[in-house]
Design a protein around this motif. Sequence first.
Motif, PDB file in Angstrom:
ATOM      1  N   LEU A 238      69.040  81.393  49.665  1.00 54.09           N
ATOM      2  CA  LEU A 238      68.290  82.636  49.518  1.00 54.09           C
ATOM      3  C   LEU A 238      67.967  83.294  50.853  1.00 54.09           C
ATOM      4  O   LEU A 238      67.479  84.427  50.882  1.00 54.09           O
ATOM      5  CB  LEU A 238      66.974  82.376  48.767  1.00 54.09           C
ATOM      6  CG  LEU A 238      67.073  82.198  47.259  1.00 54.09           C
ATOM      7  CD1 LEU A 238      65.772  81.628  46.704  1.00 54.09           C
ATOM      8  CD2 LEU A 238      67.387  83.520  46.580  1.00 54.09           C
ATOM      9  N   SER A 239      68.227  82.602  51.961  1.00 51.59           N
ATOM     10  CA  SER A 239      67.754  83.100  53.256  1.00 51.59           C
ATOM     11  C   SER A 239      68.259  84.503  53.601  1.00 51.59           C
ATOM     12  O   SER A 239      67.467  85.324  54.094  1.00 51.59           O
ATOM     13  CB  SER A 239      68.110  82.106  54.362  1.00 51.59           C
ATOM     14  OG  SER A 239      69.479  81.769  54.345  1.00 51.59           O
ATOM     15  N   PRO A 240      69.529  84.868  53.368  1.00 56.97           N
ATOM     16  CA  PRO A 240      69.907  86.250  53.697  1.00 56.97           C
ATOM     17  C   PRO A 240      69.249  87.273  52.789  1.00 56.97           C
ATOM     18  O   PRO A 240      68.947  88.395  53.217  1.00 56.97           O
ATOM     19  CB  PRO A 240      71.429  86.250  53.545  1.00 56.97           C
ATOM     20  CG  PRO A 240      71.755  85.085  52.678  1.00 56.97           C
ATOM     21  CD  PRO A 240      70.696  84.064  52.954  1.00 56.97           C
ATOM     22  N   HIS A 241      69.007  86.907  51.535  1.00 58.13           N
ATOM     23  CA  HIS A 241      68.320  87.828  50.621  1.00 58.13           C
ATOM     24  C   HIS A 241      66.879  88.065  51.079  1.00 58.13           C
ATOM     25  O   HIS A 241      66.367  89.185  51.009  1.00 58.13           O
ATOM     26  CB  HIS A 241      68.341  87.269  49.202  1.00 58.13           C
ATOM     27  CG  HIS A 241      69.713  87.088  48.628  1.00 58.13           C
ATOM     28  ND1 HIS A 241      70.517  88.153  48.290  1.00 58.13           N
ATOM     29  CD2 HIS A 241      70.427  85.969  48.342  1.00 58.13           C
ATOM     30  CE1 HIS A 241      71.671  87.695  47.817  1.00 58.13           C
ATOM     31  NE2 HIS A 241      71.643  86.381  47.839  1.00 58.13           N
ATOM     32  N   LEU A 242      66.233  86.999  51.577  1.00 61.01           N
ATOM     33  CA  LEU A 242      64.882  87.152  52.125  1.00 61.01           C
ATOM     34  C   LEU A 242      64.918  87.947  53.427  1.00 61.01           C
ATOM     35  O   LEU A 242      64.027  88.768  53.686  1.00 61.01           O
ATOM     36  CB  LEU A 242      64.263  85.780  52.369  1.00 61.01           C
ATOM     37  CG  LEU A 242      63.543  85.132  51.196  1.00 61.01           C
ATOM     38  CD1 LEU A 242      63.246  83.664  51.509  1.00 61.01           C
ATOM     39  CD2 LEU A 242      62.247  85.865  50.880  1.00 61.01           C
ATOM     40  N   ARG A 243      65.910  87.684  54.236  1.00 62.04           N
ATOM     41  CA  ARG A 243      65.997  88.371  55.533  1.00 62.04           C
ATOM     42  C   ARG A 243      66.029  89.880  55.350  1.00 62.04           C
ATOM     43  O   ARG A 243      65.394  90.629  56.107  1.00 62.04           O
ATOM     44  CB  ARG A 243      67.269  87.897  56.269  1.00 62.04           C
ATOM     45  CG  ARG A 243      67.738  88.793  57.417  1.00 62.04           C
ATOM     46  CD  ARG A 243      66.719  88.827  58.536  1.00 62.04           C
ATOM     47  NE  ARG A 243      67.120  89.703  59.626  1.00 62.04           N
ATOM     48  CZ  ARG A 243      66.798  90.976  59.737  1.00 62.04           C
ATOM     49  NH1 ARG A 243      66.083  91.591  58.795  1.00 62.04           N
ATOM     50  NH2 ARG A 243      67.172  91.676  60.799  1.00 62.04           N
ATOM     51  N   PHE A 244      66.742  90.353  54.343  1.00 60.07           N
ATOM     52  CA  PHE A 244      66.845  91.796  54.118  1.00 60.07           C
ATOM     53  C   PHE A 244      65.871  92.294  53.055  1.00 60.07           C
ATOM     54  O   PHE A 244      65.907  93.463  52.685  1.00 60.07           O
ATOM     55  CB  PHE A 244      68.282  92.168  53.759  1.00 60.07           C
ATOM     56  CG  PHE A 244      69.209  92.102  54.935  1.00 60.07           C
ATOM     57  CD1 PHE A 244      69.371  93.193  55.771  1.00 60.07           C
ATOM     58  CD2 PHE A 244      69.880  90.933  55.248  1.00 60.07           C
ATOM     59  CE1 PHE A 244      70.202  93.131  56.882  1.00 60.07           C
ATOM     60  CE2 PHE A 244      70.710  90.855  56.348  1.00 60.07           C
ATOM     61  CZ  PHE A 244      70.868  91.956  57.177  1.00 60.07           C
ATOM     62  N   GLY A 245      65.002  91.404  52.595  1.00 61.00           N
ATOM     63  CA  GLY A 245      63.955  91.827  51.671  1.00 61.00           C
ATOM     64  C   GLY A 245      64.460  92.251  50.318  1.00 61.00           C
ATOM     65  O   GLY A 245      63.833  93.067  49.636  1.00 61.00           O
ATOM     66  N   GLU A 246      65.575  91.694  49.870  1.00 64.41           N
ATOM     67  CA  GLU A 246      66.110  92.056  48.557  1.00 64.41           C
ATOM     68  C   GLU A 246      65.312  91.400  47.432  1.00 64.41           C
ATOM     69  O   GLU A 246      65.391  91.826  46.279  1.00 64.41           O
ATOM     70  CB  GLU A 246      67.573  91.622  48.473  1.00 64.41           C
ATOM     71  CG  GLU A 246      68.440  92.324  49.496  1.00 64.41           C
ATOM     72  CD  GLU A 246      69.791  91.653  49.661  1.00 64.41           C
ATOM     73  OE1 GLU A 246      70.654  92.253  50.321  1.00 64.41           O
ATOM     74  OE2 GLU A 246      69.981  90.548  49.134  1.00 64.41           O
ATOM     75  N   ILE A 247      64.556  90.389  47.779  1.00 67.35           N
ATOM     76  CA  ILE A 247      63.648  89.728  46.862  1.00 67.35           C
ATOM     77  C   ILE A 247      62.419  89.360  47.688  1.00 67.35           C
ATOM     78  O   ILE A 247      62.535  89.048  48.877  1.00 67.35           O
ATOM     79  CB  ILE A 247      64.296  88.480  46.229  1.00 67.35           C
ATOM     80  CG1 ILE A 247      63.421  87.929  45.107  1.00 67.35           C
ATOM     81  CG2 ILE A 247      64.623  87.421  47.270  1.00 67.35           C
ATOM     82  CD1 ILE A 247      64.118  86.844  44.279  1.00 67.35           C
ATOM     83  N   SER A 248      61.253  89.432  47.078  1.00 68.51           N
ATOM     84  CA  SER A 248      60.037  89.176  47.848  1.00 68.51           C
ATOM     85  C   SER A 248      59.701  87.689  47.829  1.00 68.51           C
ATOM     86  O   SER A 248      60.007  86.974  46.870  1.00 68.51           O
ATOM     87  CB  SER A 248      58.862  89.982  47.277  1.00 68.51           C
ATOM     88  OG  SER A 248      58.370  89.375  46.090  1.00 68.51           O
ATOM     89  N   PRO A 249      59.042  87.183  48.888  1.00 66.17           N
ATOM     90  CA  PRO A 249      58.610  85.790  48.867  1.00 66.17           C
ATOM     91  C   PRO A 249      57.623  85.513  47.741  1.00 66.17           C
ATOM     92  O   PRO A 249      57.567  84.399  47.222  1.00 66.17           O
ATOM     93  CB  PRO A 249      57.989  85.581  50.250  1.00 66.17           C
ATOM     94  CG  PRO A 249      57.680  86.951  50.758  1.00 66.17           C
ATOM     95  CD  PRO A 249      58.702  87.854  50.149  1.00 66.17           C
TER      96      PRO A 249
END
Length: 477
Positions: A238-249
């Motif tokens: 999930l790290s690239p999705h988190l990096r670009f904010g495509e999904i919130s923590p």
Amino acid sequence: MTTTIYLFRNDLRLADLPGLAAAAANGPVLPVYILDDDAAGDRAHGGASRWWLHHSLRALAADIAAGGGQLVLRSGDTVSCLQELAAVSGAGAIHFSRSYSPWERALETRLRQEFDGGVHLKRFPGVLLHEPESIANQTGEPFKVFTPFWRHCRRQNGPGLPLRTPSGVTWSKPQSSSDSLEDWALLPRNPDWAAHWPKLWTPGTAGARHALEQFLRHRLQRYASGRDHPAENATSRLSPHLRFGEISPREIWHKARELAARNPQQQDQVDKFLSELGWREFSYHLLYHFPTIPEKPFKEQFSDFPWLGNQAQLRAWQRGQTGYPVVDAGMRELWHTGYMHNRIRMVTASFLSKHLLTHWRAGERWFWDTLVDADPASNTCSWQWVAGSGADAAPYFRIFNPVIQGEKFDADGAYVRHWVPEVARLPDRWLHRPWEATDEVLSAAGVVLGDNYPRPLVDHRQAREAALSAYQQIRSG
């Protein structure tokens, strides 16, 4: 009703975005993304991140278009672009999510200075579970060690429930032209080294949610034990999705907690997984409170560390030609996929900084250019941690032995054999230490050291002694 510009930054999604929700509640919203490489300077997106950004923006634009809107793309100076867009749209407000790197904070300061009049500028949370100022130790100081930091975070009220995508958003019709995503030339050409990446990755919110669902449903149950074994498909990716904010923590947090509530036997796995979100939080905590950390050692004594900086060895490391199969496998996985397994990130980083005595900044910059999840906080803090100069770093004398790491975490050799086919036919006993095999064993496996596979750049024992000697210099200096 007055239009609000929503400036997307590291939050390329529509759900759980407080600034967007507030803008939608106030009237028409003009969605904007500005590519400002000059403001970012040497922290502009690297090659792999630019590939991801292209596809992530395309996914975001499609999500907005499904609701009748159009994402406006601009490149250039953020302040100038926003001033022009505000003027032509008649916008009365600009909303955006907060960012934490030094250059992004400087840009936010400049925005406040420039928009001190008719256009209301408002910053919102949305990238982290906890804002950095809200977490402090008993003396009111920032934490410098992860375990008490995360223990303190866990004692706080849990992060609020994620917001749904605003329904019935009135998207403002752009009054001026938008750049073409293709004109930004974010994708590699001549050669297109990422041509196969669409088979590996699906940037965008839909891809992020699918990755989370697949992880929670199929891999979480073996996460704690499997996450250290690079050949196992046991991590979330999930790290690239988190990096670009495509999904919130917050969405990840609550989805994982909901699963644990339904399946209490998986609580330990969930806790371990969420602690990785905690390391991301800790990295941003450090970046916010110690903004020089991307360039300077957190532990000041390392300012005098006698780095060697052998360029030929650095290039061999970059190409996966060190002679240590598990290190080479990691570097080749990185180049081929834009990603590297976390355990192997530690092994390869330790090898560069402690075996080759090459400055951690050289490795961090290579990762910045080649990782799809290159993150300004996690990348820097993790490199400093491995090099021994960072917060909460293991004692410097803990130097990863790449042979033992390979034999422990890739015991059957599946990972090395996939990425380093030159040695694939070696028996398990010699796979992670081919230079110790007999000529007969090497010949039977088709391995010619120094020809089709390199001899080790350095001897582990000698490299370890050299690293400890260098460390002793700064301890006694």
